[in-house]
Design a protein around this motif. Sequence first.
Motif, mmCIF file in Angstrom:
data_model
loop_
_atom_site.group_PDB
_atom_site.id
_atom_site.type_symbol
_atom_site.label_atom_id
_atom_site.label_comp_id
_atom_site.label_asym_id
_atom_site.label_seq_id
_atom_site.Cartn_x
_atom_site.Cartn_y
_atom_site.Cartn_z
ATOM 1 N N THR A 253 0.828 -1.207 0.000
ATOM 2 C CA THR A 253 0.000 0.000 0.000
ATOM 3 C C THR A 253 0.862 1.257 0.000
ATOM 4 O OG1 THR A 253 -1.528 -1.272 1.349
ATOM 5 C CG2 THR A 253 -1.960 1.072 1.112
ATOM 6 N N SER A 254 1.939 1.245 0.794
ATOM 7 C CA SER A 254 2.785 2.446 0.794
ATOM 8 C C SER A 254 3.503 2.598 -0.530
ATOM 9 C CB SER A 254 3.794 2.444 1.924
ATOM 10 O OG SER A 254 3.879 1.231 2.550
ATOM 11 N N LEU A 255 3.803 1.456 -1.191
ATOM 12 C CA LEU A 255 4.427 1.549 -2.510
ATOM 13 C C LEU A 255 3.497 2.249 -3.489
ATOM 14 C CD1 LEU A 255 6.617 0.714 -4.511
ATOM 15 C CD2 LEU A 255 5.508 -1.472 -4.723
ATOM 16 N N ILE A 256 2.235 1.792 -3.491
ATOM 17 C CA ILE A 256 1.259 2.400 -4.402
ATOM 18 C C ILE A 256 1.028 3.854 -4.018
ATOM 19 C CG2 ILE A 256 -1.097 2.235 -5.238
ATOM 20 C CD1 ILE A 256 -0.943 -0.734 -4.799
ATOM 21 N N ALA A 257 0.991 4.102 -2.692
ATOM 22 C CA ALA A 257 0.776 5.484 -2.250
ATOM 23 C C ALA A 257 1.920 6.382 -2.687
ATOM 24 C CB ALA A 257 0.635 5.520 -0.729
ATOM 25 N N GLY A 258 3.139 5.861 -2.588
ATOM 26 C CA GLY A 258 4.280 6.674 -2.998
ATOM 27 C C GLY A 258 4.230 7.050 -4.456
ATOM 28 N N THR A 259 3.930 6.060 -5.303
ATOM 29 C CA THR A 259 3.870 6.348 -6.737
ATOM 30 C C THR A 259 2.726 7.303 -7.047
ATOM 31 O OG1 THR A 259 4.693 4.136 -7.063
ATOM 32 C CG2 THR A 259 3.896 5.279 -8.986
ATOM 33 N N SER A 260 1.589 7.090 -6.385
ATOM 34 C CA SER A 260 0.456 7.984 -6.648
ATOM 35 C C SER A 260 0.780 9.407 -6.222
ATOM 36 C CB SER A 260 -0.784 7.512 -5.893
ATOM 37 O OG SER A 260 -0.940 6.142 -6.048
ATOM 38 N N LEU A 261 1.534 9.514 -5.114
ATOM 39 C CA LEU A 261 1.917 10.845 -4.651
ATOM 40 C C LEU A 261 2.750 11.556 -5.708
ATOM 41 C CD1 LEU A 261 1.346 12.276 -2.056
ATOM 42 C CD2 LEU A 261 3.463 11.406 -1.128
ATOM 43 N N LEU B 209 8.992 13.188 -1.755
ATOM 44 C CA LEU B 209 8.509 12.330 -0.682
ATOM 45 C C LEU B 209 7.978 11.009 -1.235
ATOM 46 C CD1 LEU B 209 8.005 12.399 2.362
ATOM 47 C CD2 LEU B 209 5.681 13.091 1.863
ATOM 48 N N GLY B 210 7.217 11.110 -2.315
ATOM 49 C CA GLY B 210 6.659 9.899 -2.896
ATOM 50 C C GLY B 210 7.727 8.973 -3.445
ATOM 51 N N LEU B 211 8.756 9.562 -4.067
ATOM 52 C CA LEU B 211 9.828 8.717 -4.603
ATOM 53 C C LEU B 211 10.551 7.997 -3.468
ATOM 54 C CD1 LEU B 211 11.249 11.054 -7.363
ATOM 55 C CD2 LEU B 211 10.050 8.926 -7.684
ATOM 56 N N GLU B 212 10.858 8.759 -2.398
ATOM 57 C CA GLU B 212 11.545 8.112 -1.286
ATOM 58 C C GLU B 212 10.661 7.089 -0.611
ATOM 59 O OE1 GLU B 212 14.540 8.209 -0.691
ATOM 60 O OE2 GLU B 212 15.395 10.197 -0.508
ATOM 61 N N LEU B 213 9.354 7.378 -0.524
ATOM 62 C CA LEU B 213 8.435 6.440 0.118
ATOM 63 C C LEU B 213 8.388 5.126 -0.634
ATOM 64 C CD1 LEU B 213 6.353 5.979 2.316
ATOM 65 C CD2 LEU B 213 4.641 6.991 0.833
ATOM 66 N N SER B 214 8.323 5.218 -1.983
ATOM 67 C CA SER B 214 8.281 3.963 -2.743
ATOM 68 C C SER B 214 9.597 3.212 -2.608
ATOM 69 C CB SER B 214 7.953 4.236 -4.202
ATOM 70 O OG SER B 214 8.898 5.086 -4.769
ATOM 71 N N SER C 295 9.841 -9.701 -7.484
ATOM 72 C CA SER C 295 10.454 -8.415 -7.166
ATOM 73 C C SER C 295 10.942 -7.727 -8.432
ATOM 74 C CB SER C 295 11.628 -8.621 -6.214
ATOM 75 O OG SER C 295 11.309 -9.568 -5.246
ATOM 76 N N THR C 296 11.357 -8.522 -9.405
ATOM 77 C CA THR C 296 11.797 -7.940 -10.676
ATOM 78 C C THR C 296 10.661 -7.175 -11.326
ATOM 79 O OG1 THR C 296 13.148 -9.904 -10.919
ATOM 80 C CG2 THR C 296 12.953 -8.482 -12.814
ATOM 81 N N ILE C 297 9.444 -7.732 -11.202
ATOM 82 C CA ILE C 297 8.304 -7.040 -11.812
ATOM 83 C C ILE C 297 8.127 -5.680 -11.166
ATOM 84 C CG2 ILE C 297 5.832 -7.106 -12.142
ATOM 85 C CD1 ILE C 297 5.948 -10.025 -12.351
ATOM 86 N N ILE C 298 8.291 -5.617 -9.835
ATOM 87 C CA ILE C 298 8.116 -4.318 -9.180
ATOM 88 C C ILE C 298 9.189 -3.343 -9.650
ATOM 89 C CG2 ILE C 298 7.977 -3.139 -6.986
ATOM 90 C CD1 ILE C 298 7.146 -5.685 -5.723
ATOM 91 N N ILE C 299 10.445 -3.796 -9.679
ATOM 92 C CA ILE C 299 11.529 -2.884 -10.024
ATOM 93 C C ILE C 299 11.434 -2.462 -11.482
ATOM 94 C CG2 ILE C 299 14.014 -2.643 -10.191
ATOM 95 C CD1 ILE C 299 13.269 -2.845 -7.420
ATOM 96 N N ALA C 300 11.182 -3.428 -12.379
ATOM 97 C CA ALA C 300 11.276 -3.118 -13.811
ATOM 98 C C ALA C 300 10.014 -2.466 -14.336
ATOM 99 C CB ALA C 300 11.572 -4.382 -14.594
ATOM 100 N N CYS C 301 8.878 -2.738 -13.746
ATOM 101 C CA CYS C 301 7.634 -2.219 -14.302
ATOM 102 C C CYS C 301 7.033 -1.113 -13.444
ATOM 103 C CB CYS C 301 6.620 -3.341 -14.472
ATOM 104 S SG CYS C 301 7.207 -4.621 -15.573
ATOM 105 N N TRP C 302 6.771 -1.425 -12.154
ATOM 106 C CA TRP C 302 6.037 -0.434 -11.381
ATOM 107 C C TRP C 302 6.906 0.764 -11.053
ATOM 108 C CZ3 TRP C 302 1.109 0.412 -10.196
ATOM 109 C CH2 TRP C 302 0.858 1.356 -9.220
ATOM 110 N N GLN C 303 8.153 0.537 -10.691
ATOM 111 C CA GLN C 303 8.987 1.639 -10.243
ATOM 112 C C GLN C 303 9.376 2.568 -11.359
ATOM 113 O OE1 GLN C 303 8.528 1.996 -7.146
ATOM 114 N NE2 GLN C 303 10.650 1.996 -6.490
ATOM 115 N N LYS C 304 9.103 2.196 -12.593
ATOM 116 C CA LYS C 304 9.417 3.098 -13.687
ATOM 117 C C LYS C 304 8.307 4.105 -13.921
ATOM 118 C CE LYS C 304 12.866 0.573 -15.492
ATOM 119 N NZ LYS C 304 13.938 0.846 -14.615
ATOM 120 N N ILE C 305 7.142 3.833 -13.357
ATOM 121 C CA ILE C 305 5.991 4.669 -13.676
ATOM 122 C C ILE C 305 6.213 6.091 -13.174
ATOM 123 C CG2 ILE C 305 3.561 5.020 -13.233
ATOM 124 C CD1 ILE C 305 3.159 2.107 -13.270
ATOM 125 N N ALA C 306 6.651 6.204 -11.900
ATOM 126 C CA ALA C 306 6.772 7.547 -11.323
ATOM 127 C C ALA C 306 7.836 8.398 -12.019
ATOM 128 C CB ALA C 306 7.059 7.429 -9.825
#
Lengths: 347, 456
Positions: A11-19, A31-36, A126-137
């Motif tokens: 949830t905090s990961l999603i919140a960080g990116t949404s922020l 803040l959002g980048l550091e939170l994620s 974890s690769t999916i999170i790093i390669a896909c989700w973390q690129k969105i922000a």
Amino acid sequence: MNRLVNAFLLTSLIAGTSLVIFSNHWFPIWLGLELSTLSIIPLLSYTSQSRSVEATLKYFLVQAFSAALLLNGAVLNLWISNSWDVNSITSPISYFIITAALIIKLGLAPCHFWFPDVLSGLPFLSTIIIACWQKIAPMFLLLSLSNLVSSEIIIVCSILSVLVGGWGGLNQISVRKILAYSSIGHLGWITCVAFFIPEVSYLLFLFYILNNTAILLICHNGSLYYLSSLSKSNVVPITAILFSIALLSLGGLPPLGGFINKVIPLIVFSLNGNNFIIPFFLIGSLISLFFYIRIVFNTSLTLFPQHSLNIVSFRTGNSSLSQPIISTLIPITIWGLLLLPIFFLFI
Amino acid sequence: MLTLLSVSISTIVLINVKKWNWNALFVALAMMTFLSITTVNNSGSASWSFLSHSLAVDSLSAPLIILSCWLAPLCFLAQNVVKGNSSSLQNGFLALTCSIIFFLLLTFSSLNILSFFICFEATLIPTLVLITRWGANVERLQAGTYFLFYTLFGSLPLLVSIVLISQTTSTLMIPISEIVTLQGNTFFSINIWWIITIVAFLVKMPVYGFHLWLPKAHVEAPVAGSMILAAILLKLGGYGIIRMNAYFPDVTTLSAILTVICCWGTLITSILCTRQTDLKALIAYSSVGHMSLVAAGTIVFSDWTISGAIMLMIAHGLVSSALFALANILYERTHTRNIFITRGFKMITVLLPFWWLISCAANLGLPPLPNLIGELYIITGIISWSIFLAPILGVATVFGAIYSLLIYQNTNTQSIVLSSMSFNEISPREHILILFHLLPLLSIIVAPNSCMVWSN
């Protein structure tokens, strides 16, 4: 991991990116980048294997450094333009510092060196999170900044990324490293369009994320960590064929959907008269196609000598949840070319 | 048009059921073929028929559509299917073949250059899978890589050229291509534009400099893959050049250079054919030679050479596919393609030498078969363009005759190798396969206008 802790971290990961996506002020973006970043660290390293911990540490160092650089650029912009507003980036120096920070975060060349290393230390989810989700922000930030200031640094970095993504993946045997270099190459294609028409980059980025997620989920399901394990019949046979199709789509072969990722940038480049950079992209995409083809050959087009007990095995694999998600994402790669008319709304 | 496409698509779907009726599918494909003959245009001038929003047939694409539909049941015949319960392997093979036919139909009938390009590339993936999955040797991976990368090396610049054409002329419709004019900025840019458009088709044809993928792909491919490759996929190149040349009316320097290269390529591959040891590689190099001649004809782009090019494309497609089927008939029995071992079969096969004779005679250009008509038109047109190519093309024709007769003599009239004397009979399926390759050749003799008229 404890289910509650898992839920909290996700949830905090999603919140960080949404922020990051929904803010207008530089401070919540930082803040959002550091939170994620912080919320991922337990997710990546909970298995306590030394390789995962090492990858997590490298990831944290890179992301923290780039987030600090981003905040530095934002404060510099505050000093120059007297505003925390995201739309107030007008001076080249603050734009350059912020863009450099985003390039490090995304893993574009010439700041790509951490990316294959981190990706090859982590298990596939974890690769999916790093390669896909973390690129969105960072991608959102980069694209919204491209609306304000057009600078050629994006083109230079994207050409370098495409070439690095092509040549870097050639000598790899680890599937995660191959997918990391393919990710670098694709981000090169996507960010170069950002210089011209940033809205189109969103479409290409979305398509790439869906394609990449499908491939990583299939690799997770079959535990396909190295090229030598690609011929395992641990995967349901239809999934092996769909895996090959998704990889060829990533390579940009028509009539599959990944061809959108190649034809739209070409149209955008020639619309703006920028024909000179096209050969670099073509070279990079051809070279990266070679290692996609190598994976496709090893997966479904060759049959290694097997013990006869192994030939027919339809084990469900690592995760039974991934099967319906894969089945939803793969048709996008097959029929995605029908989405091409959407692009013509933007020009 | 839609009927043909729906038949080929439904064949792909129906193949994947557990128990399919092989006869019913074959009859369906044969009916599609006979339906496709209605597209032929005997009116004597180039005109678009079967018009719809995005598909149409004109007198250039009609013979090629008929050829690709014709190959579909022949590929069914060539595959030694076990009737009754079908294995997923056979299903996949036939589904891939039908998907290639489907994309070929779309390619030849598309009115939009971008959709032509997409379907042109779409034939690559099933062919790649056919070569690498159903080939027999370990070199098939390298053959598949060569095939894919040679073609893509040419076709990515073609994509850039299509995008540039759409920017300049703001249309991608093929019927409009004669009216628009492309202006390059400098002296070189229109030539470079033409080159990046043409290279994809030159690699696909293939002409001599870019031909390395073809012998590899043919040697490693299974029989249906070889047949489709030789018969139709090479003709995509010729079709593409004829279509795209309408945009570039005045590229004289580069087209002169390319014509000479193609003519020399014909000569060189004809000489190379006399020294091959692998039967399939021999037929592959003969394909390169014939298609280099077609390429020379299409680049010269006069009335006679275009008509000859279309005629030679159709005739060569049928004959080359027949030769590959014949080579496979022998390969299935002796499991070797070496010409020193596959020889002397006149002693032990019943009707096969006759098919070999007709196919080799057609290959060398025997009148009245349409191979000669095509070659003659092209050679006449090229010689009228430049007299200095006459000796090259003459010697190339002579060497073509030499190696075609070598094929016939080696496989039929030489002394037989004693170890290959026990031999399955040639089944009626195989006789019908070759017969239906050669029957259209005879019918083209009496109706040459169906394959020859294309005037812009």
